[in-house]
Design a protein around this motif. Structure first.
Motif, PDB file in Angstrom:
ATOM      1  N   LYS A  43       0.866  -1.130   0.034  1.00  0.00           N
ATOM      2  CA  LYS A  43       0.245  -0.111   0.007  1.00  0.00           C
ATOM      3  C   LYS A  43       0.784   1.246  -0.021  1.00  0.00           C
ATOM      4  O   LYS A  43       0.576   2.103  -0.677  1.00  0.00           O
ATOM      5  N   THR A  47       0.868   4.274  -2.395  1.00  0.00           N
ATOM      6  CA  THR A  47       0.901   5.848  -1.897  1.00  0.00           C
ATOM      7  C   THR A  47       1.893   6.731  -2.422  1.00  0.00           C
ATOM      8  O   THR A  47       1.642   7.776  -2.789  1.00  0.00           O
ATOM      9  N   ASP A 156      -5.562  -3.445  -4.317  1.00  0.00           N
ATOM     10  CA  ASP A 156      -5.493  -1.937  -4.514  1.00  0.00           C
ATOM     11  C   ASP A 156      -4.449  -1.532  -5.620  1.00  0.00           C
ATOM     12  O   ASP A 156      -3.686  -2.359  -6.166  1.00  0.00           O
ATOM     13  N   CYS A 177      -4.962   7.076  -6.841  1.00  0.00           N
ATOM     14  CA  CYS A 177      -4.761   5.920  -5.572  1.00  0.00           C
ATOM     15  C   CYS A 177      -6.048   5.469  -5.190  1.00  0.00           C
ATOM     16  O   CYS A 177      -6.805   6.414  -4.590  1.00  0.00           O
ATOM     17  N   ALA A 179      -6.747   3.859  -2.689  1.00  0.00           N
ATOM     18  CA  ALA A 179      -7.015   3.851  -1.032  1.00  0.00           C
ATOM     19  C   ALA A 179      -7.304   5.036  -0.526  1.00  0.00           C
ATOM     20  O   ALA A 179      -7.951   5.335   0.331  1.00  0.00           O
TER      21      ALA A 179
END
Length: 441
Positions: A43, A47, A156, A177, A179
């Protein structure tokens, strides 16, 4: 978590990356991603890629031209070559690319979905929506020509895509992104990188919600009625338009009596003064100048001073105790200090991407030719750190974190400030010894 991280002026650069640099970019970029995976997880990699400032800094530390649009293509191509070859190990895969490769993204995503059990149709929808919004809903004069979809085996993803404006010879890079997304159509970007061209139509802005709803309502109307309404407005003028006290045109909202011109949203709140890198405090925005050379004003000299002091003002014995690498010289330590910052630095550390070009120079010779021998040593040492960490040697695996901490302490306590001209002159004087090369070689 990063949502919208700003925009930057990316001058269009033409030409290709020479193979001797492309292969090194692949190797070092892959090692950096591997450390991030070990230290922070998948993740975090996504990011980082969704942060325009970090992405630009990564490109600079890999030896690309520090400010050009070519960073997008070259970095993503390097990462795709390195990551996809180890997709099962990393749990990451990059789809798409530039031109015809971008159009293959849906079929590549469906292929991955068949082999992982991920929701392929949802991934394809995300890819197409991101491209459609940045190419159509955000009408800023840039036409997309590159689309990269980075997917993890946990579902993701991040998107890095870029548009070009040939008239102004500039590019704009868009970052997404999963997330950080609450909605694809309500300020969804994690960041936009590109030159401001004045007022633009941005239907993804939260202030444009009423406009989006109106467009949706209009799409259900009988076409001939809409054409007649447009003809009447063109002939008679819009009865809802009124002038403010300054003679400027505003759009009257008959429901609440307020004025809100949601047709065009100004996307920038800072300007480029005399070609300098101007930053908006509290945001991830950055504007990159047109000049090719790296100038002192492009770099945080205190932070660069901390890097140089860490590399050159310690005793040789300290290198071995810090990195456990016998014979490590100060110039390689300089590069590794900047690499360690790309890996362990906080978001505030990437507001001057040009500083990271002091790791391995630039292919155009700015701030100095790429020192290939130093570059190779950086790759070797970083790879050795990774292998030792896999074997449980924590001292070796923690060396980059300690190196970054050491540089921060020197920067904080000693308040060093780099002599920019002297640093450039020294690098150029050693260029031949360190295997300096440019794309003109």
């Amino acid at each position: 978590m990063i949502k919208r991280t700003g925009h930057a002026d990316l001058p269009l650069h033409h030409g290709t990356v020479p193979k001797w640099l492309a292969d090194r970019m692949r190797d070092l970029g892959t090692e950096i991603v591997q450390v991030l995976l070990i230290e922070y997880g998948k993740k975090e990699v996504l990011t980082r890629l969704s942060d325009p400032l970090w992405f630009q800094s990564l490109g600079a530390v890999l030896g690309m031209d520090w400010h050009s649009s070519g960073i997008t293509t070259s970095v993503m191509y390097a990462l795709k070559r390195g990551i996809n070859a180890r997709a099962r190990e990393f749990g990451l895969c990059i789809c798409g690319g530039r031109g015809k490769y971008s159009r293959r993204t849906p079929e590549e995503l469906l292929f991955l979905a068949d082999h992982t059990g991920l929701p392929g149709n949802d991934l394809v929808r995300a890819s197409r929506l991101a491209a459609k919004i940045d190419n159509t809903a955000v009408q800023d004069g840039f036409q997309l020509y590159q689309h990269n979809f980075i997917l993890s085996n946990e579902g993701d993803w991040a998107i890095v895509q870029q548009g070009m404006n040939p008239a102004t010879k500039t590019a704009r890079r868009y970052h997404w992104c999963s997330a950080n997304l609450k909605s694809f159509v309500d300020e969804p970007h994690s960041g936009i990188t590109g030159e401001n061209q004045g007022s633009i139509l941005n239907l993804t802005d939260s202030n444009a919600r009423d406009t989006r709803n109106s467009i949706l309502s209009l799409s259900n109307e009988e076409p001939r009625r809409i054409i007649k309404e447009i003809s009447d407005i063109a002939r008679l003028g819009n009865p809802n338009e009124q002038k403010n006290d300054f003679g400027q045109l505003e759009l009257f909202d008959g429901i609440n009596g307020s004025t809100n011109d949601s047709r065009s949203i100004e996307r920038t709140d800072f300007s480029d003064i005399d070609g300098e890198v101007i930053l908006d405090d509290g945001s991830r925005n950055i504007m990159l100048p047109n000049h090719h050379e790296v100038r002192a004003e492009d770099v945080d000299l205190k932070r660069l001073g901390g890097v140089l002091a860490t590399a050159y003002e310690s005793q040789p014995d300290d290198f071995e105790s810090l990195l456990l690498t016998p014979g490590l010289g100060p110039r390689t330590l300089q590069s590794l200090t900047l690499v360690s910052e790309v890996i362990h630095g906080t978001p505030s550390r990437f507001r001057d991407p040009a500083r990271f070009s002091f790791a391995h120079g630039g292919k155009d010779g700015h701030p100095f030719p790429v020192p290939t021998r130093i570059y190779d040593e950086s790759i070797r040492i970083l790879g050795d750190c990774i292998e030792k960490s896999k074997m449980g040697y924590n001292d070796k695996s923690d060396c980059l974190r300690r190196l970054h901490s050491t540089a921060l302490e020197i920067e904080k306590k000693c308040n060093p400030k780099a002599d920019f001209d002297a640093a450039i002159a020294y690098e150029k004087s050693k260029s031949k010894e360190w295997g300096g090369r440019t794309c003109m070689d």
